[in-house]
Design a protein around this motif. Structure first.
Motif, mmCIF file in Angstrom:
data_model
loop_
_atom_site.group_PDB
_atom_site.id
_atom_site.type_symbol
_atom_site.label_atom_id
_atom_site.label_comp_id
_atom_site.label_asym_id
_atom_site.label_seq_id
_atom_site.Cartn_x
_atom_site.Cartn_y
_atom_site.Cartn_z
ATOM 1 N N ALA A 43 43.687 85.904 -111.326
ATOM 2 C CA ALA A 43 43.360 87.089 -110.530
ATOM 3 C C ALA A 43 44.614 87.821 -110.052
ATOM 4 O O ALA A 43 44.687 89.051 -110.127
ATOM 5 C CB ALA A 43 42.493 86.698 -109.337
ATOM 6 N N ASN A 44 45.603 87.059 -109.577
ATOM 7 C CA ASN A 44 46.757 87.689 -108.931
ATOM 8 C C ASN A 44 47.911 88.002 -109.873
ATOM 9 O O ASN A 44 48.666 88.959 -109.630
ATOM 10 C CB ASN A 44 47.265 86.795 -107.797
ATOM 11 N N ASN A 45 48.056 87.212 -110.931
ATOM 12 C CA ASN A 45 49.180 87.422 -111.836
ATOM 13 C C ASN A 45 48.772 88.080 -113.155
ATOM 14 O O ASN A 45 49.438 89.007 -113.608
ATOM 15 C CB ASN A 45 49.886 86.090 -112.135
ATOM 16 N N VAL A 46 47.707 87.581 -113.754
ATOM 17 C CA VAL A 46 47.280 88.145 -115.035
ATOM 18 C C VAL A 46 46.604 89.501 -114.823
ATOM 19 O O VAL A 46 46.986 90.497 -115.444
ATOM 20 C CB VAL A 46 46.336 87.185 -115.785
ATOM 21 N N LYS A 47 45.620 89.563 -113.955
ATOM 22 C CA LYS A 47 44.907 90.824 -113.702
ATOM 23 C C LYS A 47 45.659 91.704 -112.713
ATOM 24 O O LYS A 47 45.945 92.856 -112.987
ATOM 25 C CB LYS A 47 43.499 90.527 -113.181
ATOM 26 N N ALA A 48 45.932 91.177 -111.521
ATOM 27 C CA ALA A 48 46.762 91.846 -110.504
ATOM 28 C C ALA A 48 46.251 93.223 -110.104
ATOM 29 O O ALA A 48 47.036 94.109 -109.775
ATOM 30 C CB ALA A 48 48.216 91.944 -111.003
ATOM 31 N N GLY A 49 44.910 93.377 -110.115
ATOM 32 C CA GLY A 49 44.359 94.674 -109.745
ATOM 33 C C GLY A 49 43.471 94.630 -108.520
ATOM 34 O O GLY A 49 42.729 95.578 -108.258
ATOM 35 N N GLY A 50 43.533 93.529 -107.780
ATOM 36 C CA GLY A 50 42.700 93.402 -106.591
ATOM 37 C C GLY A 50 41.417 92.638 -106.816
ATOM 38 O O GLY A 50 40.537 92.630 -105.948
ATOM 39 N N GLU A 51 41.286 91.979 -107.980
ATOM 40 C CA GLU A 51 40.091 91.203 -108.273
ATOM 41 C C GLU A 51 40.123 89.883 -107.501
ATOM 42 O O GLU A 51 41.091 89.126 -107.597
ATOM 43 C CB GLU A 51 40.001 90.882 -109.773
ATOM 44 N N PRO A 52 39.073 89.551 -106.731
ATOM 45 C CA PRO A 52 39.058 88.279 -105.999
ATOM 46 C C PRO A 52 38.709 87.108 -106.921
ATOM 47 O O PRO A 52 37.835 87.237 -107.784
ATOM 48 C CB PRO A 52 37.967 88.482 -104.942
ATOM 49 N N PRO A 53 39.383 85.955 -106.775
ATOM 50 C CA PRO A 53 39.007 84.761 -107.538
ATOM 51 C C PRO A 53 37.560 84.391 -107.237
ATOM 52 O O PRO A 53 37.069 84.601 -106.122
ATOM 53 C CB PRO A 53 39.970 83.691 -107.015
ATOM 54 N N ALA A 54 36.865 83.848 -108.238
ATOM 55 C CA ALA A 54 35.432 83.556 -108.084
ATOM 56 C C ALA A 54 35.169 82.061 -108.011
ATOM 57 O O ALA A 54 35.541 81.311 -108.911
ATOM 58 C CB ALA A 54 34.655 84.162 -109.237
ATOM 59 N N TYR A 55 34.512 81.629 -106.923
ATOM 60 C CA TYR A 55 34.048 80.251 -106.788
ATOM 61 C C TYR A 55 32.532 80.210 -106.639
ATOM 62 O O TYR A 55 31.949 79.173 -106.365
ATOM 63 C CB TYR A 55 34.731 79.586 -105.596
ATOM 64 N N SER A 56 31.910 81.379 -106.809
ATOM 65 C CA SER A 56 30.455 81.483 -106.870
ATOM 66 C C SER A 56 30.139 82.412 -108.026
ATOM 67 O O SER A 56 30.983 83.207 -108.450
ATOM 68 C CB SER A 56 29.872 82.049 -105.562
ATOM 69 N N PHE A 57 28.942 82.313 -108.542
ATOM 70 C CA PHE A 57 28.550 83.174 -109.655
ATOM 71 C C PHE A 57 28.266 84.591 -109.153
ATOM 72 O O PHE A 57 28.617 85.570 -109.788
ATOM 73 C CB PHE A 57 27.313 82.587 -110.337
ATOM 74 N N THR A 58 27.650 84.690 -107.989
ATOM 75 C CA THR A 58 27.292 85.983 -107.407
ATOM 76 C C THR A 58 28.457 86.544 -106.609
ATOM 77 O O THR A 58 29.012 85.852 -105.751
ATOM 78 C CB THR A 58 26.067 85.834 -106.482
ATOM 79 N N PRO A 59 28.853 87.801 -106.842
ATOM 80 C CA PRO A 59 29.963 88.397 -106.091
ATOM 81 C C PRO A 59 29.625 88.604 -104.614
ATOM 82 O O PRO A 59 28.471 88.857 -104.257
ATOM 83 C CB PRO A 59 30.176 89.756 -106.775
ATOM 84 N N GLU A 60 30.652 88.530 -103.792
ATOM 85 C CA GLU A 60 30.467 88.757 -102.361
ATOM 86 C C GLU A 60 30.097 90.204 -102.066
ATOM 87 O O GLU A 60 29.538 90.513 -101.009
ATOM 88 C CB GLU A 60 31.745 88.384 -101.607
#
Length: 544
Positions: free
Chosen positions: A333-350
């Motif tokens: 999320a932070n290095n490869v994408k680096a666009g503000g995408e939050p890491p996912a630990y649930s299937f459904t987005p917050e």
């Protein structure tokens, strides 16, 4: 019957603007903001791949749905915040038992050939969507809408004519549900529910969507389509609200290389393109007014093939858990994408309305703890130096997808000694391969069809049309069935997410952000609509 009257507000606003003698189509300044408009009202943007279809009952991808929303209009639309607003329907009534919805259609809506849009066009389209002969990839969506008899029709047990839809008259469309569904009307913004011109479909068959044949009822008409190259839609002069459309033309260019697309954007050839993975921080510094990032209602994951054709190793949840634990989502999320995408630990987005992801055990661990647990689980499953785990990974062609896949497979190799072999595929081939369960592990992503947690959780129901891994859990299915009519869905959705965290039929990687280079001359892009259901008729180009 309970009248829903708030949906007429947009129509009233339009009438007020017309009464003032302002027509956006000919104005030199924007009728509401007063901004000076460009002489050339053309919006040009980049597509990664060709779209899956121009047929609203067949299209299954996000970009194709955006094209469909321009060409066709359903019962309801969304505004820039994602709220419902009138489409072909100006209002609707709901019966006291919440099982019958009666939509009142505007008498000014016509097809691009001048024929009136009628309730019969919706009856035809909805029956067509559930008809097994149509083979709609989204026929399962019509089942989720709880339309009476939809499930039996899709299963081939009843005829499409028995679907719970009826044209009371040309401007009254009635829908009967098998059970109350609180978010039913939200689902009518989806392209599968858009009307279809029966006589055109029947005359031309599969060729009805070719530019020379297509008849549509949206704010734009299709004027050019070169598969794999470009899609052009231009203002529909017969659209009921054409007076308030500012943008004359929208051009979608298929550019498979995101860096080439960025170069063409910077050269002024595009008004919008995706930011290549990892480049957002630099571009935000260099072009602060054009590099944008905002939350989106989408998830990015990998799905295990749990069908009979899938690897035997994946039948063991310990293997699936180990592979998920070893993925360092922060790096992706932070290095490869680096666009503000939050890491996912649930299937459904917050970002889903009214949903708070449950705190999973994995989310509370450090990455070092996850890695150690992954090694233990894989060893317990019988894999290690003496018996190394090996499988294939597929993804559709994209530099960003490739980077993520490479990083993931390197993590597995370095931490667990796992050999994962990568293969990329062109979009339509990838969809077919994944849909036929001809894979071991496959990239997946989903953008919500409506703003409610079930639009994600339903994907993993055992009979879901997009359950490509063929995951099946009776308790999970029961929870989602109960949620359809529950007043409080929170405990049910929480329990469903906990089952996903234990069974791990998918590996959630990150949740999306809309990360674009957007020309500052583009007005009114709906960054506050997390579903990103955008309509060209709401956009405009400012004078430079």
């Amino acid at each position: 019957m309970t009248r829903i009257s708030r949906l007429t507000m947009t129509a009233l606003l339009s009438s007020t603007m017309l009464a003032a003698g302002i027509t956006a189509a000919t104005a030199a300044t924007h009728p509401e903001t007063g901004e000076e408009l460009a002489a050339d009202q053309t919006f040009t943007y980049r597509l990664l791949d060709d779209i899956s279809s121009l047929d609203p009952q067949i299209v299954e991808d996000v970009d194709g749905s955006a094209v469909s929303r321009d060409l066709f209009e359903g019962l309801m639309n969304q505004d820039e915040q994602g709220n419902l607003e009138p489409g072909v329907a100006t209002s609707y009534d709901v019966s006291d038992d919440k099982l019958t919805y009666t939509f009142h259609l505007r008498d000014t809506a016509v097809w691009s050939n001048g024929d009136p849009v009628t309730a019969g066009d919706f009856v035809f389209a909805w029956r067509r969507a559930v008809d097994p002969a149509t083979a709609s990839p989204y026929q399962w969506f019509m089942e989720l809408m709880s339309i009476n008899n939809a499930k039996a029709i899709v299963a081939g047990e009843k005829s499409p004519e028995e679907l719970g839809v009826k044209a009371i008259d040309d401007h009254t469309f009635e829908v009967t549900l098998s059970q109350p569904l609180p978010y039913f009307v939200q689902m009518t913004t989806h392209s599968t529910t858009f009307p279809a011109p029966q006589k055109v479909v029947e005359e031309f068959g599969d060729a009805w969507t070719k530019p020379e044949n297509i008849v549509s009822n949206g704010a734009y008409v299709l004027t050019e389509y070169r598969p794999g190259e470009r899609i052009v839609r231009e203002r529909n002069e017969k659209y009921w609200d054409n007076e308030h459309t500012i943008l004359d033309k929208t051009v979608a260019l298929v550019i498979t290389d995101e860096n080439v697309a960025l170069t063409r954007y910077l050269a002024g050839e595009l008004d919008r393109t995706d930011v290549p993975a990892g480049q957002f921080p630099r571009l935000k510094k260099e072009h602060p007014e054009e590099a944008i990032s905002f939350p989106r209602l989408c998830n990015y994951y990998y799905t295990f093939n749990l069908s009979d054709s899938g690897p035997e190793a994946f039948k063991d949840p310990k293997v699936r858990q180990a592979l998920s634990l070893a993925v360092d989502r922060d790096i992706i999320a932070n290095n490869v994408k680096a666009g503000g995408e939050p890491p996912a630990y649930s299937f459904t987005p917050e970002a889903v309305a009214g949903f708070t992801p449950p705190q999973s055990e994995m989310a509370s661990m450090t990455q070092a703890e996850r890695d150690e647990k992954a090694k233990e689980l894989l060893a317990e499953a019988g894999y290690g130096p003496e018996n190394p785990l090996s499988f294939d990974v597929i993804y559709n062609t994209s530099e960003a997808h490739e980077k993520i896949a490479v990083v993931m497979t390197q993590m597995w190799k370095q931490k667990l000694g796992v050999q994962a072999n990568l293969a990329n595929m062109e979009w339509k081939v990838f969809l077919d391969t994944r849909g036929q369960q001809d894979f071991d592990l496959a990239r997946g992503a989903w953008c919500g069809d409506y703003n409610e947690a079930s639009t994600f959780l339903d994907l993993l129901q055992s009979d879901s049309g997009y359950n490509d891994g063929k995951y099946a859990n009776a308790e999970y299915d029961k929870l989602l069935a109960e949620a359809k009519t529950a007043e409080d869905t929170t405990p049910l959705y929480t329990a469903a997410e906990e089952i996903i965290a234990t069974d791990m039929p998918v590996i959630p990687i990150y949740h999306y952000a809309g990360v674009y280079m957007m020309d500052s001359d583009v007005g009114n892009w709906p960054t506050e609509n997390v579903e990103q259901n955008w309509y060209s008729r709401n956009l405009y180009k400012l004078a430079e």
